[in-house]
Design a protein around this motif. Structure first.
Motif, PDB file in Angstrom:
ATOM      1  N   ASN A 176     -26.812  38.674  40.725  1.00 35.15           N
ATOM      2  CA  ASN A 176     -26.887  37.438  41.510  1.00 35.15           C
ATOM      3  C   ASN A 176     -27.037  36.217  40.615  1.00 35.15           C
ATOM      4  N   ASN A 177     -26.460  35.120  41.104  1.00 31.09           N
ATOM      5  CA  ASN A 177     -26.767  33.785  40.581  1.00 31.09           C
ATOM      6  C   ASN A 177     -26.409  33.558  39.118  1.00 31.09           C
ATOM      7  N   ILE A 178     -25.111  33.552  38.848  1.00 31.77           N
ATOM      8  CA  ILE A 178     -24.624  33.119  37.533  1.00 31.77           C
ATOM      9  C   ILE A 178     -23.789  31.872  37.724  1.00 31.77           C
ATOM     10  N   SER A 179     -24.028  30.899  36.861  1.00 30.95           N
ATOM     11  CA  SER A 179     -23.301  29.631  36.956  1.00 30.95           C
ATOM     12  C   SER A 179     -21.904  29.787  36.352  1.00 30.95           C
TER      13      SER A 179
ATOM     14  N   ILE B  34     -32.191  34.672  20.559  1.00 33.44           N
ATOM     15  CA  ILE B  34     -33.641  34.509  20.622  1.00 33.44           C
ATOM     16  C   ILE B  34     -34.074  34.058  22.021  1.00 33.44           C
ATOM     17  N   SER B  35     -33.479  32.978  22.506  1.00 31.31           N
ATOM     18  CA  SER B  35     -33.837  32.472  23.841  1.00 31.31           C
ATOM     19  C   SER B  35     -33.163  33.264  24.955  1.00 31.31           C
ATOM     20  N   GLY B  36     -31.999  33.863  24.640  1.00 29.94           N
ATOM     21  CA  GLY B  36     -31.221  34.562  25.652  1.00 29.94           C
ATOM     22  C   GLY B  36     -30.267  33.670  26.408  1.00 29.94           C
ATOM     23  N   ASP B  37     -30.285  32.375  26.128  1.00 29.78           N
ATOM     24  CA  ASP B  37     -29.380  31.448  26.814  1.00 29.78           C
ATOM     25  C   ASP B  37     -27.944  31.678  26.351  1.00 29.78           C
ATOM     26  N   PHE B  38     -27.005  31.587  27.298  1.00 25.18           N
ATOM     27  CA  PHE B  38     -25.601  31.742  26.917  1.00 25.18           C
ATOM     28  C   PHE B  38     -24.713  30.796  27.706  1.00 25.18           C
ATOM     29  N   SER B  39     -23.643  30.393  27.060  1.00 30.03           N
ATOM     30  CA  SER B  39     -22.569  29.640  27.690  1.00 30.03           C
ATOM     31  C   SER B  39     -21.290  30.155  27.052  1.00 30.03           C
TER      32      SER B  39
ATOM     33  N   LYS C  42     -38.110  37.476  22.473  1.00 27.47           N
ATOM     34  CA  LYS C  42     -38.911  37.085  23.636  1.00 27.47           C
ATOM     35  C   LYS C  42     -39.619  38.277  24.271  1.00 27.47           C
ATOM     36  N   LEU C  43     -39.356  39.481  23.781  1.00 25.16           N
ATOM     37  CA  LEU C  43     -40.039  40.657  24.318  1.00 25.16           C
ATOM     38  C   LEU C  43     -41.383  40.902  23.635  1.00 25.16           C
ATOM     39  N   LYS C  44     -41.751  40.059  22.701  1.00 25.65           N
ATOM     40  CA  LYS C  44     -43.010  40.240  21.991  1.00 25.65           C
ATOM     41  C   LYS C  44     -44.184  40.221  22.966  1.00 25.65           C
ATOM     42  N   GLY C  45     -45.048  41.233  22.846  1.00 31.10           N
ATOM     43  CA  GLY C  45     -46.248  41.293  23.661  1.00 31.10           C
ATOM     44  C   GLY C  45     -46.028  41.715  25.102  1.00 31.10           C
ATOM     45  N   LYS C  46     -44.832  42.250  25.411  1.00 34.09           N
ATOM     46  CA  LYS C  46     -44.532  42.563  26.810  1.00 34.09           C
ATOM     47  C   LYS C  46     -44.417  44.067  27.104  1.00 34.09           C
ATOM     48  N   ILE C  47     -44.886  44.910  26.180  1.00 36.74           N
ATOM     49  CA  ILE C  47     -44.897  46.349  26.448  1.00 36.74           C
ATOM     50  C   ILE C  47     -45.716  46.614  27.714  1.00 36.74           C
ATOM     51  N   GLY C  48     -45.151  47.392  28.630  1.00 32.44           N
ATOM     52  CA  GLY C  48     -45.828  47.710  29.877  1.00 32.44           C
ATOM     53  C   GLY C  48     -45.568  46.709  30.988  1.00 32.44           C
ATOM     54  N   GLU C  49     -44.849  45.629  30.683  1.00 35.44           N
ATOM     55  CA  GLU C  49     -44.552  44.613  31.696  1.00 35.44           C
ATOM     56  C   GLU C  49     -43.142  44.789  32.245  1.00 35.44           C
ATOM     57  N   ALA C  50     -42.934  44.258  33.458  1.00 30.99           N
ATOM     58  CA  ALA C  50     -41.600  44.263  34.070  1.00 30.99           C
ATOM     59  C   ALA C  50     -40.759  43.171  33.417  1.00 30.99           C
ATOM     60  N   VAL C  51     -39.664  43.563  32.782  1.00 26.21           N
ATOM     61  CA  VAL C  51     -38.784  42.595  32.114  1.00 26.21           C
ATOM     62  C   VAL C  51     -37.368  42.643  32.686  1.00 26.21           C
ATOM     63  N   ALA C  52     -37.155  43.510  33.668  1.00 23.02           N
ATOM     64  CA  ALA C  52     -35.829  43.661  34.267  1.00 23.02           C
ATOM     65  C   ALA C  52     -35.977  44.158  35.697  1.00 23.02           C
ATOM     66  N   SER C  53     -34.885  44.177  36.413  1.00 23.47           N
ATOM     67  CA  SER C  53     -34.864  44.751  37.758  1.00 23.47           C
ATOM     68  C   SER C  53     -35.365  46.191  37.710  1.00 23.47           C
ATOM     69  N   SER C  54     -35.975  46.633  38.785  1.00 22.63           N
ATOM     70  CA  SER C  54     -36.558  47.984  38.827  1.00 22.63           C
ATOM     71  C   SER C  54     -35.514  49.085  38.746  1.00 22.63           C
ATOM     72  N   ILE C  55     -34.238  48.745  38.895  1.00 20.81           N
ATOM     73  CA  ILE C  55     -33.189  49.773  38.791  1.00 20.81           C
ATOM     74  C   ILE C  55     -32.635  49.867  37.370  1.00 20.81           C
ATOM     75  N   VAL C  56     -33.150  49.042  36.465  1.00 23.25           N
ATOM     76  CA  VAL C  56     -32.611  48.976  35.100  1.00 23.25           C
ATOM     77  C   VAL C  56     -33.371  49.922  34.172  1.00 23.25           C
TER      78      VAL C  56
ATOM     79  N   ASN D 218     -28.999  33.037  31.417  1.00 22.79           N
ATOM     80  CA  ASN D 218     -29.962  33.553  30.454  1.00 22.79           C
ATOM     81  C   ASN D 218     -30.009  35.067  30.564  1.00 22.79           C
ATOM     82  N   PHE D 219     -29.892  35.749  29.438  1.00 23.68           N
ATOM     83  CA  PHE D 219     -29.814  37.209  29.445  1.00 23.68           C
ATOM     84  C   PHE D 219     -31.052  37.843  30.060  1.00 23.68           C
ATOM     85  N   PHE D 220     -32.218  37.294  29.767  1.00 23.97           N
ATOM     86  CA  PHE D 220     -33.454  37.889  30.281  1.00 23.97           C
ATOM     87  C   PHE D 220     -33.551  37.725  31.796  1.00 23.97           C
ATOM     88  N   GLU D 221     -33.082  36.582  32.308  1.00 21.30           N
ATOM     89  CA  GLU D 221     -33.045  36.389  33.759  1.00 21.30           C
ATOM     90  C   GLU D 221     -31.977  37.275  34.391  1.00 21.30           C
ATOM     91  N   LEU D 222     -30.876  37.430  33.669  1.00 20.97           N
ATOM     92  CA  LEU D 222     -29.785  38.271  34.149  1.00 20.97           C
ATOM     93  C   LEU D 222     -30.267  39.706  34.378  1.00 20.97           C
TER      94      LEU D 222
END
Length: 446
Positions: A440-443, A380-385, A259-273, A410-414
């Motif tokens: 924050n916010n894990i089920s 691939i999706s980053g979804d986890f249970s 899911k990181l395809k095409g996202k070079i230079g974009e914010a994909v995580a918290s700014s402290i990561v 979801n790992f990417f949201e995490l």
């Protein structure tokens, strides 16, 4: 035949056969494992594995062959098989042999003192750890796993472009797992240590950690299913990051399975990561001066302050993307095909102590471990249970152990929801590292 002599003879023979683009890759490994059970040696094994692969470019196609036998009569068949394979291969990918003049970082990954540690010393370590665990508390009913493993490896790359590289390294680890029981409550837990220095390994400390962790989980309680703010302990987050590490591979990007395809230079995580791959990390389990293609390794931030900076590349994927390789080519042994892997992958540590994280969370969940990462996590999706172990946190204090719960998200949201990062960076047995993180916010469901 002596390894170096064999390699030199392969090299000279290839030259005599007027081959212009070829490479010899040698790897060897030695792994020793000892297990004890109830005060006696349960298992001892010592395995050795070595071999040479040869690859050659013929009409712009790369052919491969390998051998485990290092006799002079094996040299010409080794080369001829590679030539034959190059002529029939259908893969149209352009694969280069590396030969740039480069400066290589000096990596001291071999400790001769470690090689000198005797089998008796290792057995005595295990017996002490097992005995200590059983004597620390009457609620410890058994030690169901107590082992020590040590490994040594070396690599040589020599090619027609002028490379002649050598690297070796060794390490040792110990692992113990215990079972605790209090009435009808039965729990198990474990502890491990990985190092390059046997003198740093303390069997009492190792046993005490495992025992403490198991006892703390006894008489667990249930909680209401809800969305919680959580602290994920360093070990647990390192395991999660390791299971998702393939998302940074240039090969996965080009196949469209990240899911990181095409996202070079974009914010994909918290700014402290900031997530780093550092092959030059002092005493890192995966530190090396060059990759499997002989390219100099380099420290690089994959994510820096939340921004995706680079993917991991070998020569083939870099050429496809019209970028420079990051020096992350990897082979799964001399028989393996060329792939991509990190060396020492880790989430950079923050400034907060573990107690700071507890104080900031106040009320929530401490996650200490995940189970089923290979079945409950979609890389691939980053979804986890995932089946999850942990503790309830109340007013900034770890209060009660939890009956096994399930965490989902979801790992990417995490990555985007990381609020604070601890200072307790730790590497797991796979060489992936992380500090504890507040998210924050894990089920969480019972």
């Amino acid at each position: 035949m002596d390894i170096k002599l064999f390699i030199d003879k392969v090299f000279d023979t290839a030259k005599d056969m007027k081959l212009d683009d070829f490479e010899i890759y040698f790897t060897s490994s030695e792994n020793e494992t000892i297990k004890v059970f109830k005060g006696e040696i349960d298992t001892y094994s010592n395995s050795q594995n070595m071999g040479i692969s040869f690859r050659v470019k013929v009409n712009e196609k790369m052919g491969y062959s390998y051998t485990e036998s290092l006799e002079e009569e094996d040299i010409i068949p080794l080369i001829e098989r590679a030539i034959s394979n190059a002529k029939v291969i259908e893969n149209l990918d352009v694969i280069e042999i590396y030969g740039e003049k480069s400066i290589y970082e000096k990596i001291d990954a071999f400790n001769p003192d470690l090689k000198a540690v005797t089998v008796d010393a290792k057995i005595n370590f295990l017996l002490k750890a097992e005995k200590t665990a059983l004597e620390l508390d009457s609620r410890i009913k058994s030690v169901n796993y107590c082992m020590i493993g040590s490994g040594y490896g070396e690599n040589i790359i020599k090619n027609s472009k002028g490379l002649d590289l050598y690297h070796n390294g060794n390490s040792i680890y110990a692992y113990i797992a215990v079972v605790a029981q209090d009435g009808e409550s039965i729990k198990n837990d474990s502890a491990y240590i990985v190092t390059k220095n046997f003198s740093e390994m303390d069997p009492v400390k190792l046993a005490t950690e495992a025992v403490t962790k198991a006892l703390n989980k006894l008489n667990s309680t249930s909680i209401q299913s809800n969305v919680y703010n959580v602290i994920i302990e360093n070990d647990a987050f390192a395991d999660l990051l390791g299971a998702m590490s393939g998302i940074f591979s240039g090969e996965a990007i080009q196949k469209g399975v990240s899911k990181l395809k095409g996202k070079i230079g974009e914010a994909v995580a918290s700014s402290i990561v900031t997530i780093t791959d550092n092959p030059h990390l002092k005493d890192g389990y995966g530190s090396a001066p060059f990759d499997a293609e002989g390219v100099p390794t380099q420290c690089k931030h994959l994510i820096e302050n939340g921004i995706l900076k680079t993917y991991l590349h070998n020569l083939k994927t870099a050429k496809k993307d019209n970028v420079k390789t990051t020096g992350n080519a990897a082979k799964g042994g001399y028989k393996g095909t060329m792939g991509i892997s990190s060396f020492n992958l880790y989430l950079e540590k923050g400034d907060h102590s573990f107690q700071d994280l507890l104080n900031k969370l106040q009320n929530g969940i401490l996650i200490t471990g995940f189970s089923g990462l290979h079945s409950g996590l979609n890389s691939i999706s980053g979804d986890f249970s995932l089946a999850t172990e942990g503790f309830l946190i109340e007013n900034g204090i770890i209060s009660k152990p939890l009956n096994q719960v399930t965490s989902a998200g979801n790992f990417f949201e995490l990555l985007k929801n990381i609020e604070y990062i601890g200072s307790d960076l730790k590497f797991n047995l796979s060489g992936v590292g992380s500090p504890s993180v507040l998210i924050n916010n894990i089920s969480i469901s019972s």
